[in-house]
Design an enzyme around this catalytic site. Sequence first.
Site, PDB file in Angstrom:
ATOM      1  N   CYS A  54      -0.420  54.352  51.916  1.00  0.00           N
ATOM      2  CA  CYS A  54      -0.547  52.924  52.658  1.00  0.00           C
ATOM      3  C   CYS A  54      -1.320  51.970  51.764  1.00  0.00           C
ATOM      4  O   CYS A  54      -2.603  52.304  51.709  1.00  0.00           O
ATOM      5  CB  CYS A  54      -1.143  53.484  53.919  1.00  0.00           C
ATOM      6  SG  CYS A  54      -1.842  51.860  54.887  1.00  0.00           S
ATOM      7  N   CYS A  57      -4.505  50.759  53.579  1.00  0.00           N
ATOM      8  CA  CYS A  57      -5.489  51.803  53.751  1.00  0.00           C
ATOM      9  C   CYS A  57      -6.243  51.951  52.287  1.00  0.00           C
ATOM     10  O   CYS A  57      -7.508  51.981  52.227  1.00  0.00           O
ATOM     11  CB  CYS A  57      -4.857  53.093  53.758  1.00  0.00           C
ATOM     12  SG  CYS A  57      -4.027  53.203  55.553  1.00  0.00           S
TER      13      CYS A  57
END
Length: 135
Positions: A54, A57
Site C-alpha cells: 500500500c 501506508c
Amino acid sequence: MGCCGSSTVDAEEHLDYSGGNVTLVTDQKNWDNTMEEVAEHGKTVVLKFSAIWCTPCRNAAPLFAELSLKYPDIVFVSVDVDEMPELVTQYDVRATPTFIFMKNNEEIDKLVGGNHEDLQEKFEQLNRPKLYDDV
C-alpha cells in the site's frame, strides 16, 4: 480490502519505521504481549493497520515513526493486515492505512487514509488538555 492507492513493489518485508519507537506486530503472541503491557500501564495506544504493498501506508510510515518520538507517552503499534487478518476483522478495518486510537482497551477515535495533516491533527486533539471533565 481497500487501499488508498496501491501498487506492486519490490520492497522490504515490513514498512520502515527506523528512527522511531513503533512496535511491529507480526504474530498473536507479540500482539498479546504488547496489549498486556499497554493495559498494565494504562497507556493510550495507536494501532496502524497497513500493508507493504500500500503506497499511502509506506508514505505514512516516516510520519508515524516521527510522531512516536514526539509523543513518547503513547504506544505506537503497526499491524500488517496480511499477517494478522484476525485483527483486521476484530477492528473492522476496511481500508489501509487505518489508524485506531485506544485508551483503556476502548476505541476512542479512528482515521482512515494516509493524509499527513489529518493524522497530525488527530494527535494534537488527543493531547489537548481538557478544561472540564464532562466535555
